[in-house]
Design an enzyme around this catalytic site. Structure first.
Site, short mmCIF file in Angstrom:
data_model
loop_
_atom_site.label_atom_id
_atom_site.label_comp_id
_atom_site.label_asym_id
_atom_site.label_seq_id
_atom_site.Cartn_x
_atom_site.Cartn_y
_atom_site.Cartn_z
N GLY A 103 53.17 40.18 47.00
CA GLY A 103 51.87 40.86 46.87
C GLY A 103 50.71 39.91 47.06
O GLY A 103 49.56 40.34 47.17
N ASN A 129 48.67 45.58 49.52
CA ASN A 129 48.52 46.56 48.44
C ASN A 129 49.82 47.34 48.29
O ASN A 129 50.31 47.92 49.25
CB ASN A 129 47.35 47.51 48.72
CG ASN A 129 46.92 48.25 47.48
OD1 ASN A 129 47.72 48.95 46.87
ND2 ASN A 129 45.67 48.08 47.08
N MET A 130 50.38 47.34 47.09
CA MET A 130 51.68 47.94 46.83
C MET A 130 51.57 49.39 46.35
O MET A 130 52.59 50.00 46.04
CB MET A 130 52.43 47.15 45.76
CG MET A 130 52.72 45.71 46.12
SD MET A 130 54.10 45.63 47.26
CE MET A 130 54.04 43.90 47.73
N HIS A 161 36.01 44.02 43.76
CA HIS A 161 37.03 43.55 42.83
C HIS A 161 36.39 42.78 41.68
O HIS A 161 35.24 42.35 41.78
CB HIS A 161 38.03 42.62 43.53
CG HIS A 161 39.03 43.35 44.37
ND1 HIS A 161 38.77 43.72 45.66
CD2 HIS A 161 40.30 43.79 44.10
CE1 HIS A 161 39.84 44.34 46.17
NE2 HIS A 161 40.77 44.41 45.23
N LYS A 165 38.68 37.27 41.23
CA LYS A 165 39.38 37.26 42.52
C LYS A 165 38.86 36.12 43.39
O LYS A 165 37.66 35.89 43.49
CB LYS A 165 39.20 38.61 43.24
CG LYS A 165 40.04 38.71 44.50
CD LYS A 165 40.20 40.15 44.97
CE LYS A 165 40.99 40.25 46.25
NZ LYS A 165 42.36 39.72 46.14
#
Ligand SMILES: NC(=O)C1=CN([C@@H]2O[C@H](COP(=O)(O)OP(=O)(O)OC[C@H]3O[C@@H](n4cnc5c(N)ncnc54)[C@H](OP(=O)(O)O)[C@@H]3O)[C@@H](O)[C@H]2O)C=CC1
Ligand SMILES: O=C(O)C1=N[C@H](C(=O)O)C[C@H](O)C1
Length: 273
Positions: A103, A129-130, A161, A165
């Site tokens: 990821g 993005n999972m 975000h 990040k």
């Protein structure tokens, strides 16, 4: 493999925001089990029980700084760390011939080439993005970009975000940019505009623009704006909880079990390819 027949998973970066979320997710998902947890050599969390750190109680998995023995007894690795460590873990996953779910975002072209090389022996699922929602959104973006001519609609991607990040644009923004570029039948590289400042001149027709916001605790917001003359379409996704990424990562690991080595995406896992 764990003694129960469950898929034995190692969480690398186990003390991180996603690492802890993954340990909580695995705890609730049948067929998967945490059998290892890895952190950096200088981590203050070494030796702690990974379940206790994640808030699910003791699971008898101590956080270690040595991935090799842990990978050797695992079926899969869940990796949300940093590009440099992900490249290293991909090499170990290839040696152990196990599933590696990646990821981690912000990988360079060279990092991606090394990961692709590792995928000759490891079954790698990599995605910026999972979540189900974002991967479905990517399909919709591709369709919209294909349907709306570049001469009539400009494509801009906006993301926000949390303040911690470190990479920009986000992996998701780039994934959505790739989807838009595919829809338009062009490469994203060379058509992307990553930032604007000063006298930029007019917008280049067919380019795909990115804008990045950072602040507070935002888990992940993405909007794709298709701007025409006199009308505008906005497609958006708002992540409210990191559990959506963690559940997707575990799903990817279970999907990859027993599958031949190669580099796969979440679209493959979700049947959206
Ligand atoms: N694809 C997706 O769906 C998602 C991707 N992400 C991505 O995942 C990554 C991690 O995000 P997040 O959890 O917020 O970040 P964090 O910084 O909270 O977590 C990363 C963890 O990895 C650890 N780490 C760094 N290097 C190593 C190493 N060599 N060995 C073991 N552990 C290591 C860090 O330790 P230390 O703090 O000591 O450096 C930290 O605990 C980012 O790239 C992010 O963009 C995030 C959410 C969803
Ligand atoms: O760093 C994060 O937090 C996230 N990273 C991923 C990205 O770069 O797109 C996925 C998600 O948006 C959260």
């Amino acid at each position: 493999m764990s003694e129960t027949g469950d898929m034995g998973l190692v969480v690398v970066g186990a003390a991180g925001r996603m690492g802890q979320t993954l340990i909580r997710a695995i705890h609730t998902i049948p067929g998967a089990r945490v059998i290892g947890a890895v952190e950096r050599a200088d981590s203050p969390h070494l030796g702690r029980d990974a379940g206790e750190l994640a808030g699910v109680g003791r699971i008898d998995v101590a956080i270690s700084d040595d991935p090799l023995p842990v990978f050797a007894k695992a079926d899969g690795v869940l990796d949300f760390t940093t590009p440099a460590s992900t490249v290293e873990f991909a090499g170990y996953a290839a040696q152990a011939r196990i599933v590696h779910v990646i990821g981690t975002t912000g990988c360079s072209a060279d990092d991606n080439a090394r990961i692709a090389a590792a995928a000759r022996h490891a079954t790698i699922v990599k995605s910026g993005n999972m979540s189900l929602g974002v991967n479905l959104l990517a399909v919709l973006v591709e369709q919209a970009a294909r349907a709306l001519d570049a001469g009539d609609f400009d494509i801009e991607i906006l993301e926000m975000h949390h303040k911690h990040k470190v990479d920009a644009p986000s992996g998701t923004a780039l994934l959505l940019g790739e989807a838009a570029a595919t829809g338009r039948g062009i490469a994203l590289a060379g058509n992307d505009v990553r930032s604007r400042d000063g006298h930029t001149g007019v917008r280049r027709e067919g380019s795909i623009g990115f804008a990045t916001l950072r602040g507070g605790s935002v888990v992940g917001d993405h909007s794709i704006i298709l701007a025409g003359t006199g009308e505008r379409i906005t497609l958006s996704h708002h992540a409210e909880d990191r559990a959506i990424f963690a559940r997707g990562a575990v799903k990817a690991a279970l999907w990859g079990r027993g599958r031949k080595p190669g580099l796969y995406s979440m679209r493959d896992v979700l049947g959206l390819s």
